[in-house]
Design an enzyme around this catalytic site. Structure first.
Site: not given
Length: 198
Positions: A103, A106-108
């Site tokens: 991602c 972000c960090s999805c």
């Protein structure tokens, strides 16, 4: 409280508590919501879930077909649903193709199947470099792929939550689903590693 420009600034914990209290007072936070969410994070979201999905796909051709056509429906058969699990897309690896997920914003990730994102997955370096130099990043993380293997990077969006369906290793014929699942780690599900038979 911290001081900024002479004014007190609340800590992240204080702000979170204030938000929680405000939502409770307005009746916008059902009883037990935070406790249930915390339980899901700590006990429900686990890469072992993804390992079970992969193992079944390795032994059940009809399930594999469903997983590749509609990952959300396939994972729902195990009860792996909820936040970040609404738009699951399975990416199939082959002996000459290695899919990797990131991602970049972000960090999805796919919480119900992969668990919470590891710290390195959230790092700016991983997010920025993987899309430009995937093979090099994989080598640095311990997966030195042969030259004939292509690396394809998939960037999560608001409507995709990826998981990698790895290529089943040779030498696992006749293994049970439980044995097969033991080969599948979070790194394998993200695509930075391949499953290996010890």
């Amino acid at each position: 409280m911290n001081e900024t420009l002479g004014k007190p600034v609340a800590t992240a914990e204080q702000r979170a508590r204030a938000l929680h209290q405000a939502l409770k007072q307005k009746g916008l936070l059902p009883d037990g919501f935070l406790e249930d969410f915390t339980k899901s994070m700590e006990q429900g979201w686990d890469p072992a879930n993804g390992a079970r999905v992969v193992a079944r796909a390795w032994v059940d051709p009809l399930y594999r077909k469903l997983l590749l056509a509609d990952g959300t429906a396939a994972c729902e058969q195990f009860g792996y649903t909820g936040p970040q699990g609404e738009y699951i897309v399975a990416l199939e690896n082959t002996p000459t193709l290695q899919n990797v997920i990131v991602c970049s914003l972000c960090s999805c990730t796919n919480w119900p199947v992969l668990g919470l994102a590891p710290e390195w997955y959230k790092s700016f370096e991983y997010r920025a470099r993987l899309v430009r130099e995937g093979r090099t990043v994989l080598r640095e993380l311990g997966e030195d792929l042969p030259a004939d293997v292509s690396v394809r990077v998939w960037d999560t969006t608001a409507e995709t939550r990826y998981m990698v369906l790895p290529h089943r290793p040779d030498g696992t014929e006749g293994w049970s689903q439980e044995q097969l699942a033991s080969l599948v780690t979070k790194d394998v599900l993200i695509g930075i590693a391949r499953p290996r038979v010890a």
